[in-house]
Design a protein around this motif. Structure first.
Motif, PDB file in Angstrom:
ATOM      1  N   PRO A   1      -9.763  -4.397   4.013  1.00 17.10           N
ATOM      2  CA  PRO A   1      -9.990  -3.177   3.241  1.00 17.10           C
ATOM      3  C   PRO A   1      -8.760  -2.277   3.228  1.00 17.10           C
ATOM      4  CG  PRO A   1     -11.024  -2.993   5.401  1.00 17.10           C
ATOM      5  CD  PRO A   1     -10.499  -4.393   5.309  1.00 17.10           C
ATOM      6  N   VAL A   2      -8.630  -1.493   2.147  1.00 20.88           N
ATOM      7  CA  VAL A   2      -7.531  -0.547   2.005  1.00 20.88           C
ATOM      8  C   VAL A   2      -7.997   0.814   2.508  1.00 20.88           C
ATOM      9  CG1 VAL A   2      -6.033   0.658   0.374  1.00 20.88           C
ATOM     10  CG2 VAL A   2      -6.533  -1.781   0.068  1.00 20.88           C
ATOM     11  N   ASP A   3      -7.236   1.392   3.398  1.00 19.72           N
ATOM     12  CA  ASP A   3      -7.584   2.695   3.961  1.00 19.72           C
ATOM     13  C   ASP A   3      -6.378   3.618   3.845  1.00 19.72           C
ATOM     14  OD1 ASP A   3      -8.730   4.801   5.265  1.00 19.72           O
ATOM     15  OD2 ASP A   3      -8.543   3.954   7.279  1.00 19.72           O
ATOM     16  N   HIS A   4      -6.238   4.256   2.705  1.00 21.05           N
ATOM     17  CA  HIS A   4      -5.129   5.182   2.467  1.00 21.05           C
ATOM     18  C   HIS A   4      -5.643   6.296   1.559  1.00 21.05           C
ATOM     19  CE1 HIS A   4      -1.295   6.875   1.272  1.00 21.05           C
ATOM     20  NE2 HIS A   4      -0.672   6.087   2.125  1.00 21.05           N
ATOM     21  N   PRO A   5      -5.406   7.560   1.905  1.00 12.42           N
ATOM     22  CA  PRO A   5      -5.990   8.663   1.131  1.00 12.42           C
ATOM     23  C   PRO A   5      -5.510   8.742  -0.307  1.00 12.42           C
ATOM     24  CG  PRO A   5      -4.374   9.478   2.723  1.00 12.42           C
ATOM     25  CD  PRO A   5      -4.612   8.049   3.054  1.00 12.42           C
ATOM     26  N   GLU A   6      -4.373   8.135  -0.623  1.00 12.16           N
ATOM     27  CA  GLU A   6      -3.826   8.236  -1.972  1.00 12.16           C
ATOM     28  C   GLU A   6      -3.969   6.944  -2.772  1.00 12.16           C
ATOM     29  OE1 GLU A   6       0.116   9.851  -1.984  1.00 12.16           O
ATOM     30  OE2 GLU A   6      -0.324  11.185  -0.312  1.00 12.16           O
ATOM     31  N   VAL A   7      -4.677   5.971  -2.205  1.00 15.74           N
ATOM     32  CA  VAL A   7      -4.800   4.668  -2.873  1.00 15.74           C
ATOM     33  C   VAL A   7      -6.273   4.316  -3.045  1.00 15.74           C
ATOM     34  CG1 VAL A   7      -4.267   2.203  -2.747  1.00 15.74           C
ATOM     35  CG2 VAL A   7      -2.594   3.890  -1.938  1.00 15.74           C
TER      36      VAL A   7
ATOM     37  N   ARG B   1      -4.404   6.662  -6.546  1.00 15.36           N
ATOM     38  CA  ARG B   1      -5.642   7.384  -6.844  1.00 15.36           C
ATOM     39  C   ARG B   1      -5.455   8.440  -7.923  1.00 15.36           C
ATOM     40  NH1 ARG B   1      -9.035   8.427  -1.716  1.00 15.36           N
ATOM     41  NH2 ARG B   1      -9.359   6.215  -2.142  1.00 15.36           N
ATOM     42  N   GLN B   2      -4.343   9.158  -7.912  1.00 17.49           N
ATOM     43  CA  GLN B   2      -4.149  10.262  -8.839  1.00 17.49           C
ATOM     44  C   GLN B   2      -3.537   9.827 -10.171  1.00 17.49           C
ATOM     45  OE1 GLN B   2      -5.398  13.215  -8.099  1.00 17.49           O
ATOM     46  NE2 GLN B   2      -6.029  12.407  -6.115  1.00 17.49           N
ATOM     47  N   ALA B   3      -3.185   8.566 -10.295  1.00 19.13           N
ATOM     48  CA  ALA B   3      -2.502   8.115 -11.511  1.00 19.13           C
ATOM     49  C   ALA B   3      -3.480   8.010 -12.676  1.00 19.13           C
ATOM     50  CB  ALA B   3      -1.835   6.771 -11.269  1.00 19.13           C
ATOM     51  N   GLU B   4      -3.045   8.453 -13.852  1.00 16.51           N
ATOM     52  CA  GLU B   4      -3.814   8.295 -15.085  1.00 16.51           C
ATOM     53  C   GLU B   4      -3.095   7.255 -15.941  1.00 16.51           C
ATOM     54  OE1 GLU B   4      -6.151  10.534 -17.031  1.00 16.51           O
ATOM     55  OE2 GLU B   4      -6.909  11.648 -15.321  1.00 16.51           O
ATOM     56  N   GLU B   5      -3.387   6.000 -15.720  1.00 19.24           N
ATOM     57  CA  GLU B   5      -2.692   4.922 -16.409  1.00 19.24           C
ATOM     58  C   GLU B   5      -3.704   4.034 -17.119  1.00 19.24           C
ATOM     59  OE1 GLU B   5       0.385   4.394 -16.870  1.00 19.24           O
ATOM     60  OE2 GLU B   5       1.389   5.730 -15.465  1.00 19.24           O
ATOM     61  N   PRO B   6      -3.887   4.206 -18.428  1.00 20.29           N
ATOM     62  CA  PRO B   6      -4.823   3.332 -19.141  1.00 20.29           C
ATOM     63  C   PRO B   6      -4.506   1.858 -18.967  1.00 20.29           C
ATOM     64  CG  PRO B   6      -4.157   5.168 -20.528  1.00 20.29           C
ATOM     65  CD  PRO B   6      -3.292   5.221 -19.301  1.00 20.29           C
TER      66      PRO B   6
ATOM     67  N   VAL C   1       0.821  -1.220   0.000  1.00 19.91           N
ATOM     68  CA  VAL C   1       0.000   0.000   0.000  1.00 19.91           C
ATOM     69  C   VAL C   1       0.855   1.272   0.000  1.00 19.91           C
ATOM     70  CG1 VAL C   1      -1.728   1.326   1.278  1.00 19.91           C
ATOM     71  CG2 VAL C   1      -2.018  -1.148   0.968  1.00 19.91           C
ATOM     72  N   PRO C   2       1.844   1.419   0.892  1.00 21.84           N
ATOM     73  CA  PRO C   2       2.677   2.627   0.812  1.00 21.84           C
ATOM     74  C   PRO C   2       3.486   2.708  -0.485  1.00 21.84           C
ATOM     75  CG  PRO C   2       3.506   1.120   2.513  1.00 21.84           C
ATOM     76  CD  PRO C   2       2.187   0.613   2.089  1.00 21.84           C
ATOM     77  N   ALA C   3       3.883   1.562  -1.051  1.00 19.00           N
ATOM     78  CA  ALA C   3       4.623   1.573  -2.314  1.00 19.00           C
ATOM     79  C   ALA C   3       3.741   2.091  -3.450  1.00 19.00           C
ATOM     80  CB  ALA C   3       5.155   0.182  -2.636  1.00 19.00           C
ATOM     81  N   ILE C   4       2.471   1.723  -3.439  1.00 18.28           N
ATOM     82  CA  ILE C   4       1.530   2.240  -4.435  1.00 18.28           C
ATOM     83  C   ILE C   4       1.356   3.746  -4.254  1.00 18.28           C
ATOM     84  CG2 ILE C   4      -0.880   2.197  -5.185  1.00 18.28           C
ATOM     85  CD1 ILE C   4      -0.878  -0.814  -4.371  1.00 18.28           C
ATOM     86  N   ALA C   5       1.198   4.183  -3.023  1.00 17.71           N
ATOM     87  CA  ALA C   5       1.017   5.615  -2.752  1.00 17.71           C
ATOM     88  C   ALA C   5       2.221   6.432  -3.199  1.00 17.71           C
ATOM     89  CB  ALA C   5       0.752   5.829  -1.259  1.00 17.71           C
ATOM     90  N   ARG C   6       3.424   5.882  -3.044  1.00 17.73           N
ATOM     91  CA  ARG C   6       4.644   6.588  -3.457  1.00 17.73           C
ATOM     92  C   ARG C   6       4.843   6.576  -4.969  1.00 17.73           C
ATOM     93  NH1 ARG C   6       6.930   3.375   0.661  1.00 17.73           N
ATOM     94  NH2 ARG C   6       7.880   2.051  -0.945  1.00 17.73           N
ATOM     95  N   GLY C   7       4.129   5.708  -5.671  1.00 15.58           N
ATOM     96  CA  GLY C   7       4.344   5.559  -7.102  1.00 15.58           C
ATOM     97  C   GLY C   7       5.377   4.522  -7.447  1.00 15.58           C
TER      98      GLY C   7
END
Length: 293
Positions: free
Chosen positions: A142-148, A268-273, A126-132
């Motif tokens: 459940p996942v509870d992270h504001p950026e994921v 959450r903010q990623a635009e990745e088709p 989860v933190p790795a996803i949030a960091r990109g």
């Protein structure tokens, strides 16, 4: 042109937006309506409104624009060398239930889309996803992270594992009351807590209070501790089958099995088709797995 008219609801503003003269916009609309064969816009001196046919036509136009934009993004990703390098992490049961069939599907339907794969705990994913650092993760929810962001896929049961020769090794099921009469390990120190939470919460619903109990500091040491002592360990059912192949004994928990949610997570903010494509495939595979299970 039609899209601008529909959004502005005014020929003059639509013309300004398109850097055209208003008569040209009106003429193009007339040609479009003649080609389609129906009136798309109600015109009056005060306002411009879509007809019922115009509303449907606009919806289809928006879908076409979305497909074109998606195609452009994918083409740019390929040109930039990003395709073939989608960074994906998974937990063990998701790798067996979803990731392996996903890879087989993508070879047929999206051959340009490859993955860099690794197995990681939810705690690390989860933190790795949030960091990109990861594009996509298959995690316990459940996942509870504001950026994921996350989407539920399916559930897998928690089982108990004991060594061969353990006092419980002749049994096939294990009640929560019996767990409390033996030494048990809900996890290893520093590991994830989803299995522990599912176990303790389900036991509590049956009136049994189990206390969190951790083994030593890493997963390999945790398994060695189970193999060498009379402790009870817990894992997903698929990990339990792997342990059974190593000579351990697996017991199903009764009367209700704890369930682990498997979710797909992305930034959450990623635009990745490419991420959207994989998520759609995973959702369909999870539906198939639930029907088959």
């Amino acid at each position: 042109m039609f899209r601008a008219i529909a959004e502005e609801k005014h020929f003059g503003r639509a013309a300004q937006r398109l850097f055209m003269g208003q008569p040209s916009v009106s003429q193009q609309l007339q040609r479009l309506e003649a080609e389609v064969g129906v009136r798309l816009v109600h015109r009056s001196s005060r306002k411009v409104e879509l007809t019922a046919a115009g509303v449907v036509f606009l919806r289809e136009v928006e879908m076409i624009f979305a497909d074109v934009e998606r195609a452009v993004r994918l083409a740019r990703q390929v040109a930039a060398g990003r395709e073939g390098a989608l960074r994906v992490a998974t937990n063990y049961p998701a790798s067996r239930l979803l990731l392996l069939p996903l890879l087989e599907q993508l070879r047929r339907t999206e051959p340009q889309l490859g993955m860099l794969l690794r197995e990681m705990s939810t705690t690390d994913q989860v933190p790795a996803i949030a960091r990109g650092d990861l594009d996509l993760g298959l995690v316990y929810g459940p996942v509870d992270h504001p950026e994921v962001s996350a989407r539920h896929l399916l559930e897998v049961p928690v089982v108990a594992t004991v060594r061969a020769g353990h006092p419980l090794s002749e049994k096939t099921t294990l009640s929560y009351q019996e767990i409390g009469r033996h030494r048990y390990l809900t996890g290893y120190r520093g590991g994830g807590t989803r299995i522990e939470e599912a176990l303790l919460n389900t036991a509590a619903r049956h009136g049994v209070r189990l206390v969190p109990s951790h083994g030593i500091n890493e997963s390999s040491g945790y398994l060695l501790e189970l193999e060498a002592t009379d402790a009870i360990g817990f894992s997903s059912a698929l990990r339990g089958e792997q342990n059974r192949a190593s000579g351990m004994h697996v017991l199903r928990l009764t009367p209700t099995e704890p369930q682990l949610q498997i979710q797909v997570a992305w930034r959450r903010q990623a635009e990745e088709p490419a991420v959207n494509i994989v998520v759609e495939h995973l959702v369909r595979l999870a539906e198939d797995a639930r029907r088959g299970g």
